[in-house]
Design a protein around this motif. Sequence first.
Motif: not given
Length: 111
Positions: A93-111
């Motif tokens: 029932k939990d949702v674990i957020l996906l996130n980058p391991q290292i801080k990146v610029k907001n708006g960066s694309t994910v591919s």
Amino acid sequence: MDNIITFEDFTKVDLRIGTIVEVNDFPEARHPAYQLKIDFGDLGVKTSSAQITTRYEKEDLLHKQIVAVVNFPKKQIAKFMSECLVLGAVDGKDVILLNPQIKVKNGSTVS
């Protein structure tokens, strides 16, 4: 697998990195949820409703970077307009957020 998509289908999905800048309770939601404001850099700040209250406290979410789909149509949820879909892995029932391991610029694309 019945739901095979083409690479061209995948390229239509605009996945971006954003930083959560505001978290509010969402008592009107059908299931426990938060209202999020997320900074996507040049794309601006977008809102999202997220059913992540069992796993995350509001203060833990503030300034957290996440992955979201930013090119879905807006969706009305109670009196709240959701503008993007925050992505996470479902664990029971939990949702674990996906996130980058290292801080990146907001708006960066994910591919």
